[in-house]
Design a protein around this motif. Structure first.
Motif, PDB file in Angstrom:
ATOM      1  N   GLN A 191     -13.852  69.216 -83.157  1.00 24.29           N
ATOM      2  CA  GLN A 191     -14.379  70.309 -83.971  1.00 24.29           C
ATOM      3  C   GLN A 191     -13.337  70.583 -85.045  1.00 24.29           C
ATOM      4  OE1 GLN A 191     -15.836  73.377 -81.161  1.00 24.29           O
ATOM      5  NE2 GLN A 191     -17.689  72.147 -81.372  1.00 24.29           N
ATOM      6  N   TYR A 192     -13.778  70.619 -86.275  1.00 25.28           N
ATOM      7  CA  TYR A 192     -12.838  70.617 -87.394  1.00 25.28           C
ATOM      8  C   TYR A 192     -12.409  72.032 -87.795  1.00 25.28           C
ATOM      9  CZ  TYR A 192     -14.140  65.800 -87.333  1.00 25.28           C
ATOM     10  OH  TYR A 192     -14.367  64.511 -86.912  1.00 25.28           O
ATOM     11  N   TRP A 197      -8.879  70.400 -88.623  1.00 27.42           N
ATOM     12  CA  TRP A 197      -9.341  70.544 -90.010  1.00 27.42           C
ATOM     13  C   TRP A 197      -8.343  69.878 -90.948  1.00 27.42           C
ATOM     14  CZ3 TRP A 197     -13.107  71.390 -93.331  1.00 27.42           C
ATOM     15  CH2 TRP A 197     -12.823  71.827 -94.625  1.00 27.42           C
ATOM     16  N   ARG A 200      -8.738  66.113 -90.700  1.00 27.86           N
ATOM     17  CA  ARG A 200     -10.140  65.687 -90.568  1.00 27.86           C
ATOM     18  C   ARG A 200     -10.414  64.298 -91.138  1.00 27.86           C
ATOM     19  NH1 ARG A 200      -9.400  69.310 -94.347  1.00 27.86           N
ATOM     20  NH2 ARG A 200     -10.318  69.123 -96.411  1.00 27.86           N
ATOM     21  N   ASP A 236     -19.350  67.522 -84.931  1.00 30.54           N
ATOM     22  CA  ASP A 236     -19.446  68.395 -86.106  1.00 30.54           C
ATOM     23  C   ASP A 236     -19.915  67.590 -87.311  1.00 30.54           C
ATOM     24  OD1 ASP A 236     -18.670  70.680 -84.863  1.00 30.54           O
ATOM     25  OD2 ASP A 236     -16.759  70.915 -85.908  1.00 30.54           O
ATOM     26  N   TYR A 237     -20.702  68.196 -88.154  1.00 26.58           N
ATOM     27  CA  TYR A 237     -21.181  67.695 -89.459  1.00 26.58           C
ATOM     28  C   TYR A 237     -22.260  66.624 -89.341  1.00 26.58           C
ATOM     29  CZ  TYR A 237     -16.640  69.622 -91.012  1.00 26.58           C
ATOM     30  OH  TYR A 237     -15.550  70.418 -91.225  1.00 26.58           O
ATOM     31  N   LYS A 243     -24.788  73.810 -85.644  1.00 27.41           N
ATOM     32  CA  LYS A 243     -24.612  74.132 -84.222  1.00 27.41           C
ATOM     33  C   LYS A 243     -24.796  75.637 -83.998  1.00 27.41           C
ATOM     34  CE  LYS A 243     -19.586  74.108 -84.818  1.00 27.41           C
ATOM     35  NZ  LYS A 243     -18.343  73.419 -84.466  1.00 27.41           N
ATOM     36  N   CYS A 245     -23.162  78.092 -82.920  1.00 25.93           N
ATOM     37  CA  CYS A 245     -21.760  78.341 -82.587  1.00 25.93           C
ATOM     38  C   CYS A 245     -21.613  79.600 -81.733  1.00 25.93           C
ATOM     39  CB  CYS A 245     -20.954  78.471 -83.871  1.00 25.93           C
ATOM     40  SG  CYS A 245     -19.197  78.287 -83.561  1.00 25.93           S
ATOM     41  N   CYS A 320     -22.291  78.191 -87.939  1.00 25.44           N
ATOM     42  CA  CYS A 320     -20.889  78.557 -87.697  1.00 25.44           C
ATOM     43  C   CYS A 320     -20.282  79.204 -88.943  1.00 25.44           C
ATOM     44  CB  CYS A 320     -20.111  77.300 -87.316  1.00 25.44           C
ATOM     45  SG  CYS A 320     -18.366  77.612 -87.106  1.00 25.44           S
ATOM     46  N   GLN A 323     -16.950  77.336 -90.078  1.00 25.67           N
ATOM     47  CA  GLN A 323     -17.291  76.075 -90.745  1.00 25.67           C
ATOM     48  C   GLN A 323     -17.797  76.364 -92.167  1.00 25.67           C
ATOM     49  OE1 GLN A 323     -19.076  72.804 -88.317  1.00 25.67           O
ATOM     50  NE2 GLN A 323     -20.922  73.450 -89.354  1.00 25.67           N
ATOM     51  N   ASP A 335     -24.884  77.839 -93.349  1.00 28.35           N
ATOM     52  CA  ASP A 335     -24.028  76.775 -92.810  1.00 28.35           C
ATOM     53  C   ASP A 335     -24.305  75.479 -93.588  1.00 28.35           C
ATOM     54  OD1 ASP A 335     -22.965  74.639 -91.270  1.00 28.35           O
ATOM     55  OD2 ASP A 335     -22.991  75.898 -89.481  1.00 28.35           O
ATOM     56  N   VAL A 337     -23.899  72.495 -93.038  1.00 28.61           N
ATOM     57  CA  VAL A 337     -24.447  71.345 -92.298  1.00 28.61           C
ATOM     58  C   VAL A 337     -25.976  71.327 -92.399  1.00 28.61           C
ATOM     59  CG1 VAL A 337     -24.754  70.419 -89.952  1.00 28.61           C
ATOM     60  CG2 VAL A 337     -22.487  71.122 -90.736  1.00 28.61           C
TER      61      VAL A 337
END
Ligand code: FES
Length: 381
Positions: A191-192, A197, A200, A236-237, A243, A245, A320, A323, A335, A337
């Motif tokens: 999880q970034y 992060w 990443r 993630d992504y 997600k 979260c 999230c 994120q 988000d 994503v």
């Protein structure tokens, strides 16, 4: 179940899952550590008496599951006392550990204190990669600790953070967990946040890597049914949907950090403008039900028009916040994503940068520095 306070007229339930991060100190220096990047700045650790009060308040509110984590919680020499107190309150108590420092006598003392369950982390199934990614010689110790945990009859979860370097080993990681007698294997795709992060670009696998690894996981899951459960944490992504979260901000999860900060998720400290509440100043109940931080993204009033008009927001709770902030610079953004987000191209470009050189030594990985000694100076019980 206690339920007071409200978010848009709906009753807010209690924090069912309480995570006590007892310390940020850790003997490992993992490249995906979830400690805040500036963790050495975050003051004194809560005392034993303060932790006892926090746990008592959480249990009185209706919390049932307690995670004791860090950093490395075994570095607290009052861990047995904290476990005994939590057990006496009726919590199901789970220790989340690297295993470093878990001798047989300590594991036995923790069991006598009422510890229910141990989650032991590995970085890989090979000594070389495990030790490289944690920047410590820890593989052999972890293997020994797995034997101690099983020997004392604890239920055991093995956890392995997955990324481009160890995804090709996924079958061997499953075989290792099986040989060690794990009851449960959590393959936690990175999880970034925090150090992950920062790293990443080096850690992120390609979509092909993930598809291939998940197919291997599915095969083993069928073979091991009834013997060992395997959890594959969605990457993630790369999933089609954001997600859910924490199952929603301020819905079921409450984290208390080593310095007493109460947070709705592991990385909320990165969000700008939060008035973070501290357990030294306010009761846990007041923090959970009344603080501006826990109410900020609770419910759906804060959602963007894109999210509010989408029937998926009751499943992903708007995705999230951390994120969204890290990628778009706006914590209340849709988000990125989500395919409906105008910022989705930012995620696509992060994914596109994955899968460069496969050589570890070619990657500019950033390791957590050894700040344990400095932090020990401010550790008090
Ligand atoms: Fe903070 Fe998802 S990690 S909201």
């Amino acid at each position: 179940m206690n339920a007071v306070g409200s978010a848009e007229g709906k009753m807010v339930g209690p924090p069912l899952w309480l995570l006590a991060e007892l310390t940020y100190r850790c003997p490992l220096h993992c490249v995906f550590c979830s400690n805040p990047l500036d963790y050495a700045r975050h003051g004194n650790e809560l005392s034993t008496a303060e932790w006892r009060r926090v746990l008592s308040e959480g249990r009185a509110m209706g919390a049932v599951q307690l995670g004791l984590s860090g950093g490395e919680p075994l570095l607290r020499d009052d861990l047995e006392e904290i476990v005994a107190h939590a057990h006496g309150l009726g919590f199901y108590v789970n220790l989340i550990t690297s295993g470093i420092g878990l001798t047989e006598s300590r594991a036995r003392a923790l069991k006598e204190a009422g510890l229910d369950h141990i989650q032991l982390s590995f970085q890989d199934s090979t000594r070389e990669l495990n030790d490289f990614l944690s920047s410590t010689r820890s593989f052999d110790l972890k293997a020994k600790v797995a034997g101690i945990i099983k020997g004392l009859g604890y239920p055991m979860v093995l956890n392995c953070v997955m990324h481009r370097y160890n995804l090709p080993h996924v079958g061997r990681i499953i075989a290792m967990a099986e040989a060690m007698g794990a009851d449960f294997l959590e393959l936690a795709n990175t999880q970034y946040y925090g150090w992950a992060w920062l790293n990443r670009e080096a850690l992120m696998p390609t979509r092909e890597d993930l598809v291939h690894a998940e197919a291997i996981v599915d095969d083993h899951r069928a073979r091991l049914a009834g013997r060992m459960k395997i959890l594959w944490v969605s990457p993630d992504y790369q999933d089609a949907r954001p997600k859910a979260c924490m199952n929603g901000w301020g819905a079921v999860f409450l984290l208390v950090a080593p310095d007493g900060a109460a947070l709705p998720c592991h990385s909320a400290r990165v969000l700008p403008g939060l008035d973070i509440p501290f357990v030294q100043d306010r009761s846990l109940s007041e923090i959970w039900y009344e603080s501006s931080t826990f109410n900020l993204y609770r419910g759906s009033a804060w959602l963007s028009d894109t999210c509010r008009s989408c029937d998926q927001h009751t499943h992903d709770f708007g995705g999230c916040r951390c994120q969204a902030y890290l990628i778009t610079g706006a914590a209340d953004a849709t988000d990125p994503v989500c395919p409906k987000s105008p910022d989705r191209p930012l995620v696509d470009s992060l994914i596109a940068r994955a899968g460069g050189s496969s050589s570890i030594v070619a990657q500019p990985l950033k390791f957590v520095p050894n700040l344990a000694r400095q932090l020990a100076l401010v550790y008090r019980t």
